[in-house]
Design an enzyme around this catalytic site. Structure first.
Site, PDB file in Angstrom:
ATOM      1  N   ASP A  96       5.441   5.419  13.467  1.00  0.00           N
ATOM      2  CA  ASP A  96       4.950   4.600  12.358  1.00  0.00           C
ATOM      3  C   ASP A  96       5.121   3.123  12.684  1.00  0.00           C
ATOM      4  O   ASP A  96       6.237   2.611  12.705  1.00  0.00           O
ATOM      5  CB  ASP A  96       5.703   4.946  11.080  1.00  0.00           C
ATOM      6  N   ASP A 125      -2.357  -0.168  11.946  1.00  0.00           N
ATOM      7  CA  ASP A 125      -1.380   0.813  11.488  1.00  0.00           C
ATOM      8  C   ASP A 125      -1.599   2.168  12.152  1.00  0.00           C
ATOM      9  O   ASP A 125      -2.715   2.698  12.140  1.00  0.00           O
ATOM     10  CB  ASP A 125      -1.503   0.949   9.968  1.00  0.00           C
TER      11      ASP A 125
END
Length: 487
Positions: A100, A338
């Protein structure tokens, strides 16, 4: 009095005064990323797309409204990427976590482990960790403990840890363990404690005193996360403390999959550090990176934000709203690159303009599939007999900086699948635009204006250069890159 320092004493002093001890024979570490898509999770393409689009929207919108500093929504099962390493010595456990880039903490489930409201979610990717005998609790005076607790002063941490008043006043509470910290995500949270232990990455790279969160209780978070964002406790930040060549730059290359469970079995390379191509010509592949600078975000410092100047649909350039070109003092604006959001999210004004132009070009040839749009959460969708590439316009992202444009492959933004054939509906081919409406600009105030999702990053090597503060993109055959670096 003169103290004589022998070479042996000097060596011992160097070892104990170093926070980390790293054994590495290379400036690069290669780690396989595994896509978590499972055939058993989704019964139809409609189910898969609806679930994935909903989670992309949830992750994006919770970035905006959560008030805690450590804001991130962890990756959703079925559409994201995991990595593995081992913790502990001499006995060690293999841990699998979600990658992440939108959060700054490495945490994992620890035994005994309870996840509240997790019945419908994927179970942990690896058994909850039993702390090894080499694991040590982080003391409350540690900078790592302060980082986990956001802006709390170290003396406040000592008080939380129920350190005696005289110890607080005399600053003698280093031996007290770091008190439990609270880490909030968009659709869940956890309470954990910080520990240090040895971490071993592939290629037998061993790191001593690696700091991680150990959680026995979570809310809606059954799987641990390896935070790669900016922040003292992220994996790259901890690597850079001792090995800048590893921690100041990382990249990944996501193998193109189109939600095909056979394709996702191929490893996607995660590269820590810098590798040098012998030539720009990589086999038959010409490697050319396009770079854009990172934007600082005072409210969300762990995000990798960049400026988006506009999006081209075919030859028509649609300028981006001003809030995507920069980040203001409130943390509003910019586009976040992201790894954890699947589909790209755009502000309503830009999304509407892109869709209007896209539909103007495509609807002349293909009929809108309105029922499919309702059941998948994606729009516009079209029925077709055979897709002709010339009838689906190219989409180009124009990032800030001269020549910083990225042309997306069609499969990265136009998903094709078979609808029906279940005995109820006619079997037909469908294609959907895979960009999503993130909301009005007023709704986006205080957070990122847009997110570049991992689906649109497929088939690119995406480089995060933390030292030069820039993000780079290059079209790559990611499976070939894995093979070449592995050998």
């Amino acid at each position: 009095m003169v103290v004589k320092v022998t070479p042996l004493c000097l060596l011992y002093w160097l070892l104990i005064s170093t926070w980390w001890l790293m054994v590495s024979t290379s400036g690069m570490v290669l780690i396989p990323l595994t896509h978590s898509l499972s055939k058993t999770q989704f019964t139809t393409p409609h189910h898969l797309l609806k679930t994935t689009s909903t989670r992309s929207a949830t992750r994006f919108r919770h970035h905006l409204h959560h008030r805690h500093k450590q804001v991130s929504v962890p990756l959703s099962p079925g559409s994201d990427y995991t990595l593995s390493f081992t913790l502990g010595s001499p006995s060690s456990s293999t841990i699998s976590l979600y990658l992440d880039t939108g959060s700054d903490l490495v945490w994992l489930p620890c035994s005994p482990f309870e996840c509240i409201l997790c019945e419908s979610k994927t179970p942990p990717l690896s058994p909850p960790l039993n702390l090894s005998s080499s694991a040590t609790a982080v003391p409350c005076k540690s900078p790592a403990c302060s980082a986990a607790h956001s802006s709390l002063h170290s003396s406040d941490l000592c008080a939380i840890a129920r350190c005696p008043l005289d110890s607080i006043e005399m600053s003698e509470c280093n031996s007290f363990p770091c008190p439990p910290f609270y880490y909030a995500y968009g659709d869940g949270s956890l309470i954990g404690r910080l520990y240090k232990d040895s971490l071993t990455l592939p290629n037998s790279l061993s790191v001593q005193n690696f700091t991680f969160g150990c959680s026995h209780t979570t809310l809606g978070e059954p799987v641990g996360v390896a935070g790669f964002g900016f922040g003292r406790l992220s994996l790259p930040a901890q690597l850079s403390s001792v090995s800048p060549q590893l921690g100041n730059r990382f990249s990944y290359c996501l193998v193109s999959h189109s939600f095909d469970s056979n394709r996702v079995r191929r490893p996607s390379p995660l590269i820590l550090g810098r590798y040098e191509d012998k030539e720009k010509q990589f086999g038959n592949e010409l490697v050319e990176f396009v770079y854009t600078g990172m934007l600082s975000n005072p409210k969300h410092p762990y995000f990798y934000s960049v400026g988006l100047e506009g999006i081209s649909v075919g030859k028509r350039n649609i300028p981006a709203p001003e809030n995507l070109k920069r980040v203001d003092r409130r943390g509003s604006g910019g586009m976040v690159v992201d790894s954890g959001t699947t589909f790209t999210m755009l502000p309503a004004s830009l999304y509407d303009s892109v869709v209007t132009e896209f539909d103007h070009r495509v609807s002349r040839f293909y009929k809108r599939a309105n029922t499919v749009e309702e059941s998948t959460g994606l729009s516009p969708c079209y029925f077709y007999n055979k897709v002709v590439a010339a009838k689906v316009p190219a989409i180009t992202l124009h990032f800030a900086g001269n020549g910083s444009s990225v042309v997306l492959p069609r499969k990265n933004y136009f998903y094709e699948f078979v609808d029906g054939g279940d005995g109820v509906r006619e079997k037909r081919n469908v294609g959907c635009l895979m960009l999503m409406n993130g909301g009005d600009e007023e709704e986006l105030s205080g957070g990122p204006g847009a997110t570049l999702g991992n689906y649109q990053q497929q088939g690119f090597e995406v480089v995060y250069d933390l030292e030069k503060r820039k993000v780079g993109f290059a079209r790559r055959k990611c499976s070939s890159l894995w093979d070449s670096l592995k050998n």
